[in-house]
Design an enzyme around this catalytic site. Structure first.
Site, PDB file in Angstrom:
ATOM      1  CG  HIS B  56       3.986   9.804   6.602  1.00 46.10           C
ATOM      2  ND1 HIS B  56       2.376   9.600   7.030  1.00 46.10           N
ATOM      3  CD2 HIS B  56       3.902   9.674   5.737  1.00 46.10           C
ATOM      4  CE1 HIS B  56       2.150   9.279   5.320  1.00 46.10           C
ATOM      5  NE2 HIS B  56       2.902   8.997   4.535  1.00 46.10           N
ATOM      6  CG  HIS B  58       7.250   8.978   1.382  1.00 46.17           C
ATOM      7  ND1 HIS B  58       6.445   7.908   1.280  1.00 46.17           N
ATOM      8  CD2 HIS B  58       6.101  10.105   1.862  1.00 46.17           C
ATOM      9  CE1 HIS B  58       5.141   7.802   1.232  1.00 46.17           C
ATOM     10  NE2 HIS B  58       4.673   9.110   1.939  1.00 46.17           N
ATOM     11  CG  LEU B  59      13.924   7.692   4.352  1.00 39.64           C
ATOM     12  CD1 LEU B  59      14.733   6.737   5.117  1.00 39.64           C
ATOM     13  CD2 LEU B  59      14.578   9.216   4.432  1.00 39.64           C
ATOM     14  NE  ARG B  60       9.495   9.994  -2.253  1.00 42.07           N
ATOM     15  CZ  ARG B  60       8.691  10.110  -2.642  1.00 42.07           C
ATOM     16  NH1 ARG B  60       7.844   8.482  -2.237  1.00 42.07           N
ATOM     17  NH2 ARG B  60       7.526  11.569  -3.331  1.00 42.07           N
ATOM     18  CG  ASP B 150       1.171   6.914   2.888  1.00 39.61           C
ATOM     19  OD1 ASP B 150       0.504   7.532   3.210  1.00 39.61           O
ATOM     20  OD2 ASP B 150       1.914   7.752   2.767  1.00 39.61           O
ATOM     21  CG  HIS B 177      -3.225   7.826   1.534  1.00 38.26           C
ATOM     22  ND1 HIS B 177      -1.916   8.207   1.211  1.00 38.26           N
ATOM     23  CD2 HIS B 177      -4.798   8.007   0.683  1.00 38.26           C
ATOM     24  CE1 HIS B 177      -2.586   9.510   0.049  1.00 38.26           C
ATOM     25  NE2 HIS B 177      -4.068   8.814   0.104  1.00 38.26           N
ATOM     26  CG  HIS B 230      -1.709  12.302   4.873  1.00 40.02           C
ATOM     27  ND1 HIS B 230      -3.217  12.059   4.394  1.00 40.02           N
ATOM     28  CD2 HIS B 230      -0.022  11.908   3.983  1.00 40.02           C
ATOM     29  CE1 HIS B 230      -2.347  10.279   3.765  1.00 40.02           C
ATOM     30  NE2 HIS B 230      -1.011  10.554   3.650  1.00 40.02           N
ATOM     31  CG  ASP B 303       3.246  13.044   3.333  1.00 33.64           C
ATOM     32  OD1 ASP B 303       3.732  11.938   2.715  1.00 33.64           O
ATOM     33  OD2 ASP B 303       1.674  12.842   2.621  1.00 33.64           O
TER      34      ASP B 303
END
Lengths: 325, 428
Positions: B56, B58-60, B150, B177, B230, B303
């Site tokens: 999990h 987030h690489l954006r 998510d 999520h 999460h 996360d």
């Protein structure tokens, strides 16, 4: 006294009593032909209002002007939460202009706290209402009104509200007034009862220093003051209660209910009043209702707060302070 | 590629052993191995783990390259000891087509710091209305097996049911999520004592628990597998425990911050603590630790949610939700699980590498530290003590809740298929 006034919970009993006593002196200024003191001459106060509140802004402005401060009004409705940097940017712009104090009203809980504690500015910060969090000067003016009515004007000096029973009725969940009052009244020794439908009482209320009841009628006979909160009509659509009529029947204050209160007991309202729903016209216009006094007392309280935060230790007025404590 | 001899490392926290890497694989594990022709890494006292896998992240990229890119995010991952990360789909554009997931996958391969396995959106644009092309994403070069909206909950029970059923065709998993949207309107923090006092909108535990309860029942009904992102409340733990006891194919993750921090931190109104799901109570934290220890919660997932400074340097309500986590995850797990005696290092390897790789089907990751296996490895100085300094982060963003906090342990080396991505705490 602390440098900022963010929450009623930050005030000690002595701080609070000092503010109330100072406000009594400030109130005397209002009786003079020239309602002005030179105390804050040369100091600049900005009223930074991110949320509409004409009443509170005018009250602060009157207080600032009576203390001879230079006043800047800044209204930035709606611009902050949609674009996060504006609170910081705006604050720093004002700081650069040499502002000594910021009176801030903001729709987001905690915004004044952030302003005071993030190192963005050096000015004193006075919370004029943040989200559903706190409105400390409202609590102070309410306490001031109670002390005058329940203890007495001059007899009240140096006194707190020990043992007085205060009932706060209505939308506690969304009310910064309720939160501030619970904190301050507890500090001043009063016993507070919140009365509301269960949907309008916050989860977690059990740790607050007060009682909670869902039944107004049984609470009224043991109340020295009953504070009605404003109920916003839009709450109805969010299923907080079935209908306006049902709310009114169960939690509204009318003449019949008022008659159950002890004779000396007062009815308070932070305004603006929605007549017919939480309070009937009969009650609102009765002598026991202090709504108008509260407005006048608001100016005195705000003068006292500004004076104590910004004015230093000089006497507030030309006459000598009362020594009794 | 040359040989590397890792000398005297406590493999999975056990007795010291030597591990010889030859090329992309582990050639030999034993004692007193010859260092002939090998570059030697002295690892006495340190713990060697299989490369960590984050299910999990987030690489954006694409879309918010000001917060993070695949390059900066995978460098952060390598710094934190990760050799594979699963990149969430809530980018701009949303990763709901084969084209977007392939781009993200390829960037990961090109940069070479960490394998990037894209997660595909469950629904088009994360809007919860229409299934995205799940099959096409699975068949793409990215080989997507995990699907998640998510950031948003797949709250429509029918869409969720269909997604669970549909991914069975290719062995996929839906990662939920869990957040009932109506119960969390205007939510700013955990609903409870602190929110009541601070006047911040409450995010009640039941909003998470009700969705988890629904989804495990749906998974049972259609015979599919569901993964809970999460998980954050004691009640959620009980539901997952019940579901597992009933034989339902459910897995669950917990973030490092939910193992350590509580909603008391929100009293500072510092948005660095603003995260979704929100920080809960001490009781929840303890229940999550217990559940991770007993296996009710299968894995730790970061996360990792990078945000630029301006999105956090503001009032609470205006701030973005999320915290960075890749570079501090192992330290937080050591502090909360290992140093407390709840978990061994072998248990950490299971929950931060083996299991997440299995859930996400990341071939070559989460494998035993033994001969013939891919050399995806992480070396940890577990004796290290130091305070967290975000200035040293490889992530483009600095929104860590641990600034200045003392945390134990430090990843010193990371190898991705035999290639060092981190040496003595420095990225290669």
């Amino acid at each position: 006294m602390q440098r900022h006034l963010i929450s009623a919970a930050d005030l000690t009993r002595d701080d609070a009593v000092l503010i109330l006593d100072t406000a009594e002196e400030m109130a005397r200024v209002a009786d003079r032909p020239i309602k002005k003191l030179p105390t804050l001459r040369g100091r600049t106060v900005v009223n930074l209002f991110f949320e509409d509140s004409t009443r509170t802004r005018i009250s602060f402005e009157a207080a600032e002007k009576r203390l001879s401060a230079d006043v800047i009004n800044f209204t930035a409705k709606g611009s902050s939460v949609s674009k996060g940097e504006s609170l910081k940017d705006t604050a720093q712009t004002l700081e650069a202009m040499g502002v000594d104090a910021v009176v801030i009203r903001h729709g987001a809980s905690g915004a004044p706290y952030r302003l005071a504690n993030s190192g963005w500015i050096d000015a004193a910060v006075i919370n004029a209402g943040d989200g559903t969090h706190q409105h400390p000067t409202q609590a102070l003016l309410d306490a001031f009104t109670m002390r005058r009515r329940l203890v007495g004007r001059d007899a009240g000096l140096g006194q707190d509200l020990d043992g007085r029973r205060i009932t706060i009725v209505g939308d506690v969940l969304h009310s910064r007034v309720a939160r501030s009052n619970v904190d301050l009244l507890h500090t001043l020794g009063a016993e507070v009862t919140l009365v509301a439908p269960p949907t309008l009482v916050p989860v977690g209320v059990e740790t607050w220093p007060c009682e909670v009841s869902y039944d107004l009628d049984s609470t009224l006979p043991k109340s020295d003051a009953v504070m009605m909160l404003r109920v916003q009509r839009e709450r109805m659509n969010a299923a907080f209660f079935p209908t306006e009529r049902e709310y009114s029947r169960r939690y509204g204050l009318d003449g019949e209910r008022m008659a159950k209160m002890p004779e000396h007991a007062i009815v308070m309202h932070p305004g603006p009043m929605v007549r017919g729903m939480e309070i009937t016209a009969e009650v609102a216009d009765s002598e026991r209702c202090t709504a108008i006094e509260q407005v006048a007392n608001g100016v005195s309280i705000r003068m006292a707060v500004l004076y104590l935060l910004l004015g230093g230790n000089e006497p507030a007025a030309s006459h000598t302070r009362t020594e009794e404590k | 590629m040359s040989k590397i001899l890792i000398r005297g490392a406590k493999v999975l926290g056990g007795e010291p052993q030597d591990v010889l890497i030859d090329g992309e694989t582990i050639a030999e594990v034993g004692t007193a191995l010859s260092d002939e022709g090998a570059q030697v890494v002295e690892a006495a006292g340190k713990v060697l783990l299989p490369g960590l896998v984050d299910l999990h992240t987030h690489l954006r990229e694409p879309g918010r390259e000001d917060s993070e890119t695949v390059l900066t995010g995978t460098r952060a991952a390598a710094s934190g000891g990760f050799t594979a990360v699963f990149a969430m789909a809530n980018t701009f554009p949303v990763a709901d087509t084969a084209g977007v997931v392939e781009q993200v996958y390829r960037l990961g391969q090109e940069h070479g710091y960490c394998d990037v396995q894209p997660i595909g959106a469950v629904t088009v644009g994360l809007e919860g209305r229409k299934l995205a092309e799940l099959g096409a994403m699975h068949e793409s070069a990215a080989g997507v097996t995990v699907f998640s909206d998510d950031g948003k909950c797949v709250d429509d029970a029918v869409i969720m049911r269909r997604a669970l059923e549909y991914v069975k065709a290719f062995g996929g998993v839906v990662a939920q999520h869990a957040q009932e949207p109506r119960l969390t309107e205007g939510a700013q923090m955990n609903e409870g004592v602190v929110s009541a006092e601070l006047g911040l909108g409450g995010w009640p535990a039941v909003a998470e628990e009700s969705i988890i309860a629904r989804d495990v029942l749906l998974a049972e009904h259609v015979g599919s597998r569901v993964h809970i992102c999460h998980l954050s409340t004691a009640g959620s733990v009980e539901i997952v425990r019940w579901a597992k006891s009933r034989g339902i194919d459910v897995t669950a993750e917990v973030t490092p911050h939910h193992l350590l921090l509580t909603d008391e931190m929100v009293r500072t109104y510092n948005p660095v603590y603003k995260v979704n799901p929100p920080l809960r109570t001490e009781r929840d934290v303890m229940a999550l630790r217990e559940a991770l220890a007993d296996g009710t919660i299968d894995i730790v997932a970061t996360d990792h949610a990078p945000h630029p400074h301006e999105d956090k340097d503001c009032e609470w309500a205006a701030a973005a939700m999320g915290m960075v986590g890749l570079e501090t995850a192992l330290s937080v797990v050591q502090a909360t699980m290992v140093d407390t005696g709840l978990l061994t290092w072998a248990g950490v390897a299971e929950r931060m590498s083996v299991k997440p790789a299995q859930i996400g089907q990341a071939g070559g990751h989460g494998r035993p530290v033994s001969a013939g296996e891919p050399a995806n490895l992480t070396l940890v100085d577990t004796e290290y003590r130091g305070s967290v300094d975000p200035a040293g982060f490889a992530s483009r963003s600095r929104n860590t809740p641990y600034e200045g906090r003392e945390l134990p342990g430090r990843v010193t080396h990371t190898w991705l298929r035999g290639k060092a991505t981190l040496v003595d705490g420095k990225l290669t």
